[in-house]
Design a protein around this motif. Structure first.
Motif, PDB file in Angstrom:
ATOM      1  N   SER A  68     -11.174 -39.344  36.999  1.00 55.32           N
ATOM      2  CA  SER A  68     -11.278 -38.966  38.406  1.00 55.32           C
ATOM      3  C   SER A  68     -12.734 -38.898  38.874  1.00 55.32           C
ATOM      4  O   SER A  68     -13.001 -38.922  40.073  1.00 55.32           O
ATOM      5  CB  SER A  68     -10.598 -37.611  38.636  1.00 55.32           C
ATOM      6  N   LYS A  69     -13.663 -38.811  37.945  1.00 57.62           N
ATOM      7  CA  LYS A  69     -15.096 -38.746  38.285  1.00 57.62           C
ATOM      8  C   LYS A  69     -15.837 -39.925  37.662  1.00 57.62           C
ATOM      9  O   LYS A  69     -17.041 -39.830  37.377  1.00 57.62           O
ATOM     10  CB  LYS A  69     -15.697 -37.439  37.778  1.00 57.62           C
ATOM     11  N   ALA A  70     -15.133 -41.028  37.465  1.00 55.56           N
ATOM     12  CA  ALA A  70     -15.675 -42.137  36.682  1.00 55.56           C
ATOM     13  C   ALA A  70     -16.975 -42.685  37.243  1.00 55.56           C
ATOM     14  O   ALA A  70     -17.951 -42.883  36.501  1.00 55.56           O
ATOM     15  CB  ALA A  70     -14.636 -43.249  36.569  1.00 55.56           C
ATOM     16  N   ASP A  71     -17.044 -42.950  38.556  1.00 51.39           N
ATOM     17  CA  ASP A  71     -18.256 -43.534  39.139  1.00 51.39           C
ATOM     18  C   ASP A  71     -19.473 -42.649  38.920  1.00 51.39           C
ATOM     19  O   ASP A  71     -20.539 -43.127  38.511  1.00 51.39           O
ATOM     20  CB  ASP A  71     -18.048 -43.786  40.641  1.00 51.39           C
ATOM     21  N   GLY A  72     -19.313 -41.371  39.217  1.00 51.49           N
ATOM     22  CA  GLY A  72     -20.421 -40.439  39.043  1.00 51.49           C
ATOM     23  C   GLY A  72     -20.835 -40.303  37.598  1.00 51.49           C
ATOM     24  O   GLY A  72     -22.032 -40.212  37.284  1.00 51.49           O
ATOM     25  N   MET A  73     -19.841 -40.319  36.669  1.00 57.08           N
ATOM     26  CA  MET A  73     -20.155 -40.196  35.254  1.00 57.08           C
ATOM     27  C   MET A  73     -20.933 -41.413  34.758  1.00 57.08           C
ATOM     28  O   MET A  73     -21.897 -41.280  33.988  1.00 57.08           O
ATOM     29  CB  MET A  73     -18.860 -40.037  34.443  1.00 57.08           C
ATOM     30  N   VAL A  74     -20.543 -42.608  35.207  1.00 58.21           N
ATOM     31  CA  VAL A  74     -21.244 -43.823  34.773  1.00 58.21           C
ATOM     32  C   VAL A  74     -22.692 -43.798  35.245  1.00 58.21           C
ATOM     33  O   VAL A  74     -23.616 -44.072  34.478  1.00 58.21           O
ATOM     34  CB  VAL A  74     -20.524 -45.077  35.307  1.00 58.21           C
ATOM     35  N   ARG A  75     -22.895 -43.458  36.514  1.00 56.33           N
ATOM     36  CA  ARG A  75     -24.252 -43.417  37.049  1.00 56.33           C
ATOM     37  C   ARG A  75     -25.112 -42.392  36.313  1.00 56.33           C
ATOM     38  O   ARG A  75     -26.269 -42.648  35.966  1.00 56.33           O
ATOM     39  CB  ARG A  75     -24.192 -43.084  38.538  1.00 56.33           C
ATOM     40  N   ARG A  76     -24.526 -41.237  36.038  1.00 54.59           N
ATOM     41  CA  ARG A  76     -25.271 -40.167  35.379  1.00 54.59           C
ATOM     42  C   ARG A  76     -25.655 -40.568  33.954  1.00 54.59           C
ATOM     43  O   ARG A  76     -26.786 -40.329  33.512  1.00 54.59           O
ATOM     44  CB  ARG A  76     -24.403 -38.899  35.354  1.00 54.59           C
ATOM     45  N   VAL A  77     -24.709 -41.173  33.229  1.00 55.10           N
ATOM     46  CA  VAL A  77     -24.989 -41.561  31.840  1.00 55.10           C
ATOM     47  C   VAL A  77     -26.023 -42.683  31.782  1.00 55.10           C
ATOM     48  O   VAL A  77     -26.929 -42.670  30.935  1.00 55.10           O
ATOM     49  CB  VAL A  77     -23.686 -41.975  31.130  1.00 55.10           C
ATOM     50  N   LEU A  78     -25.923 -43.652  32.678  1.00 54.78           N
ATOM     51  CA  LEU A  78     -26.914 -44.739  32.701  1.00 54.78           C
ATOM     52  C   LEU A  78     -28.300 -44.193  32.989  1.00 54.78           C
ATOM     53  O   LEU A  78     -29.287 -44.578  32.339  1.00 54.78           O
ATOM     54  CB  LEU A  78     -26.525 -45.784  33.744  1.00 54.78           C
ATOM     55  N   ASP A  79     -28.398 -43.287  33.942  1.00 55.95           N
ATOM     56  CA  ASP A  79     -29.705 -42.696  34.279  1.00 55.95           C
ATOM     57  C   ASP A  79     -30.268 -41.915  33.106  1.00 55.95           C
ATOM     58  O   ASP A  79     -31.470 -41.985  32.816  1.00 55.95           O
ATOM     59  CB  ASP A  79     -29.569 -41.779  35.502  1.00 55.95           C
ATOM     60  N   ALA A  80     -29.384 -41.161  32.437  1.00 56.42           N
ATOM     61  CA  ALA A  80     -29.833 -40.338  31.312  1.00 56.42           C
ATOM     62  C   ALA A  80     -30.303 -41.175  30.135  1.00 56.42           C
ATOM     63  O   ALA A  80     -31.064 -40.696  29.286  1.00 56.42           O
ATOM     64  CB  ALA A  80     -28.706 -39.400  30.873  1.00 56.42           C
ATOM     65  N   ASN A  81     -29.860 -42.425  30.081  1.00 52.76           N
ATOM     66  CA  ASN A  81     -30.237 -43.319  28.980  1.00 52.76           C
ATOM     67  C   ASN A  81     -31.323 -44.312  29.391  1.00 52.76           C
ATOM     68  O   ASN A  81     -31.470 -45.368  28.775  1.00 52.76           O
ATOM     69  CB  ASN A  81     -29.008 -44.065  28.460  1.00 52.76           C
ATOM     70  N   GLY A  82     -32.080 -43.947  30.423  1.00 55.74           N
ATOM     71  CA  GLY A  82     -33.208 -44.777  30.820  1.00 55.74           C
ATOM     72  C   GLY A  82     -32.834 -46.066  31.527  1.00 55.74           C
ATOM     73  O   GLY A  82     -33.620 -47.018  31.523  1.00 55.74           O
ATOM     74  N   GLN A  83     -31.638 -46.111  32.146  1.00 59.69           N
ATOM     75  CA  GLN A  83     -31.188 -47.329  32.827  1.00 59.69           C
ATOM     76  C   GLN A  83     -30.993 -47.061  34.325  1.00 59.69           C
ATOM     77  O   GLN A  83     -29.974 -47.417  34.915  1.00 59.69           O
ATOM     78  CB  GLN A  83     -29.876 -47.826  32.190  1.00 59.69           C
ATOM     79  N   LYS A  84     -31.980 -46.442  34.939  1.00 56.77           N
ATOM     80  CA  LYS A  84     -31.858 -46.091  36.354  1.00 56.77           C
ATOM     81  C   LYS A  84     -31.773 -47.319  37.260  1.00 56.77           C
ATOM     82  O   LYS A  84     -31.242 -47.242  38.370  1.00 56.77           O
ATOM     83  CB  LYS A  84     -33.039 -45.216  36.767  1.00 56.77           C
ATOM     84  N   ASP A  85     -32.328 -48.438  36.804  1.00 60.85           N
ATOM     85  CA  ASP A  85     -32.294 -49.648  37.625  1.00 60.85           C
ATOM     86  C   ASP A  85     -31.047 -50.494  37.379  1.00 60.85           C
ATOM     87  O   ASP A  85     -30.873 -51.542  38.012  1.00 60.85           O
ATOM     88  CB  ASP A  85     -33.545 -50.506  37.340  1.00 60.85           C
TER      89      ASP A  85
END
Length: 549
Positions: free
Chosen positions: A65-82
């Protein structure tokens, strides 16, 4: 020296050729090195992005139910903000040719995450290449862990009968009340701390002990029940803990040894792993009354047990039974993230029932005894689907129930031993009434209940709340018993007592209720049902996501 000689000398002089070759090759070497450096950087960036994408897919599958937000958060946390991403839900489907592939489907249990970002090229720019786009993909799904058990009806029958039978099975005296069984009825305990506690009871590390060792090493029954009491206490369930402590105290004098693996089915592939390693795979809860019932029955699997039982409405009761086979024990509880399968033991039982004579029969000094033989093939139940959801009411487990065939007969049971009895045997007529010690009436009857597959569904709060469902909605045993006693073929043995049959038939009709109560109590004590099978889903754990595909 002439000009021709100078040229000839130059042509034959090898001095400085290596330096010359190096100078010619240097631009190529520098370019290749630069290109390799850039491509190595691209490879490392793709690898880093793949790791972040895997983590993002796992996070999205864990909380759809929070998939989009979780993906963005995990990518950012792993140095993949771009990084750019696309999210797709779906299911795996198999086409006509047998190939299995991902198919998009709204609300599907599998989530696919596609990511990409641009990597800047430094040295490769001399060739006109300034950027390289890298892309990765990961698919993950929540793997439901289902805890399934054969439903127990111990709390619904007369404790006196259950206590007597279990006492004979264990060689001890049990004194449990209806409230004691009810206290256990809706109680479930987490499996992980129970396994750790058993490991410690065996003198092993609760982390490093192997699962197989804990499941297959015998422990004293009272020790296991005492451990269940401690676990119930730790969970705050005081009434269940008190009942289990009482049961542990009463079973201390029994020499019964039990193995958890004989009652509980876990994935055999995990048996060689340590408890610490399989912690996530045993994170569900199990039914306490289901486990206690299975453990109490274990000691005499495959052995003949005889017992006398007091039952209301009957003058006397003697029974003999064999539960299961010596080399084949059914596991009535299962925890699995694959296909949870449970089974009930086969049962062979003989009852000799003395009936309370009515006034007409007393005048004739008539004694009536009914020899009954019951054979029940073991039933099975397996999870056919499990649906995870953040919404409680959308959580669902479907179970296929295959109850075993059953035969209930009235007739002569003395012609073969109980161990030699088979499901399809037919009994000869037996003497059921005597006047002044002389046989005057014989009778026989036989009814077979067919097995019938049924799918039952547990939804929402039916999971983990002690709700029991059956493969049948009516009492097959009651109908079988009514048919046997109501259709018993009676025959006078040449004596002039023609008026004896009518009061005898009335007596058989009146016996249906007390005999039904007795049989249900015995079957509940040994965890077997006739023509049906009770199941309950004790837990559905959906927090563990895995990479798939």
């Amino acid at each position: 020296m002439t000009r021709l000689g100078l040229f000839s000398r130059l042509a034959h002089n090898r001095a400085g050729s290596v330096a010359l070759t190096f100078c010619i090759a240097l631009p190529v070497l520098v370019g290749a090195s630069a290109f390799a450096t850039d491509m190595g950087n691209v490879f490392l960036q793709r690898r880093a992005l793949q790791g972040a994408t895997d983590a993002a897919a796992l996070a999205a599958a864990s909380q759809p139910s929070k998939a989009d937000g979780m993906v963005r958060r995990v990518l950012d946390a792993n140095g993949q903000k771009d990084a750019r991403f696309a999210l797709t839900f779906g299911e795996y489907q198999t086409d006509a040719s047998g190939n299995r592939g991902f198919a998009p489907k709204a609300g599907g249990s599998v989530v696919r995450v596609n990511t990409s970002h641009d990597v800047e090229l430094h040295f490769a720019s001399i060739f006109g290449l300034t950027r390289e786009t890298v892309g990765t993909q990961a698919e993950a799904a929540r793997t439901p862990i289902v805890s399934l058990s054969a439903g127990s009806r111990l709390a619904s029958v007369e404790p006196k009968i259950v206590n007597a039978l279990l006492g004979n099975l264990l060689g001890i005296s049990l004194d449990l009340k209806i409230a004691d069984y009810n206290a256990l009825l809706t109680t479930s305990l987490p499996l992980k701390p129970l396994l750790s506690g058993l490991a410690q009871a065996l003198g092993e590390s609760p982390v490093n002990a192997t699962l197989g060792h804990v499941l297959t090493t015998p422990l004293k029954l009272s020790v296991v029940i005492d451990l269940l009491a401690a676990q119930s206490d730790a969970k705050g369930n005081k009434s269940a803990a008190a009942t289990l402590r009482k049961m542990a105290q009463q079973t201390k004098s029994s020499a019964a040894m039990v193995k958890l693996g004989d009652a509980l089915a876990l994935d055999p592939a995990l048996h060689g792993s340590s408890l610490g390693h399989v912690a996530a795979r045993v994170s569900s809860s199990i039914s306490v009354i289901g486990l206690v019932n299975a453990l109490l029955d274990q000691r005499h699997v495959g052995m003949e047990v005889s017992a006398g039982v007091d039952a209301a409405g009957l003058a006397s009761v003697s029974l003999d039974l064999i539960l299961g086979e010596r080399m084949k024990k059914a596991q009535s509880l299962a925890v699995s993230d694959r296909t949870a399968i449970i089974a009930t033991d086969q049962l062979k039982m003989r009852l000799r029932l003395g009936l309370l004579e009515n006034s007409a029969l007393k005048l004739l000094n008539t004694k009536v005894e009914l020899p009954l033989e019951l054979v029940v093939a073991g039933g099975t139940a397996e999870v056919v689907s499990a649906t995870c959801s953040d919404n409680l009411w959308e959580r669902e487990v479907k179970v296929a129930i295959h109850p075993g065939l059953a035969r209930l007969s009235l007739g002569d049971t003395s012609r073969r031993s109980l161990a030699q009895v088979h499901l399809h045997d037919r009994l000869e007529p037996a003497i059921i009434a005597k006047v002044l010690g002389l046989p005057v009436v014989e009778g026989s009857a036989q009814i077979v209940a067919a097995d019938k597959l049924k799918i039952v569904t547990f939804r929402g709060n039916e999971i983990g709340s002690g709700v029991t469902k059956s493969g049948e909605t009516k009492s097959i045993l009651t109908s079988l018993l009514g048919s046997v006693l109501g259709e018993t073929r009676l025959r006078l043995l040449g004596l002039p007592i023609g008026n004896l049959l009518d009061p005898l038939k009335e007596l058989l009709t009146a016996a249906v209720s007390p005999v039904d109560t007795l049989l249900n109590a015995v079957l509940a004590a040994v965890g077997v049902r006739v023509g049906e099978m009770d199941v309950r889903v004790d837990d559905l754990v959906c927090s563990q996501a895995r990479l798939v595909g």
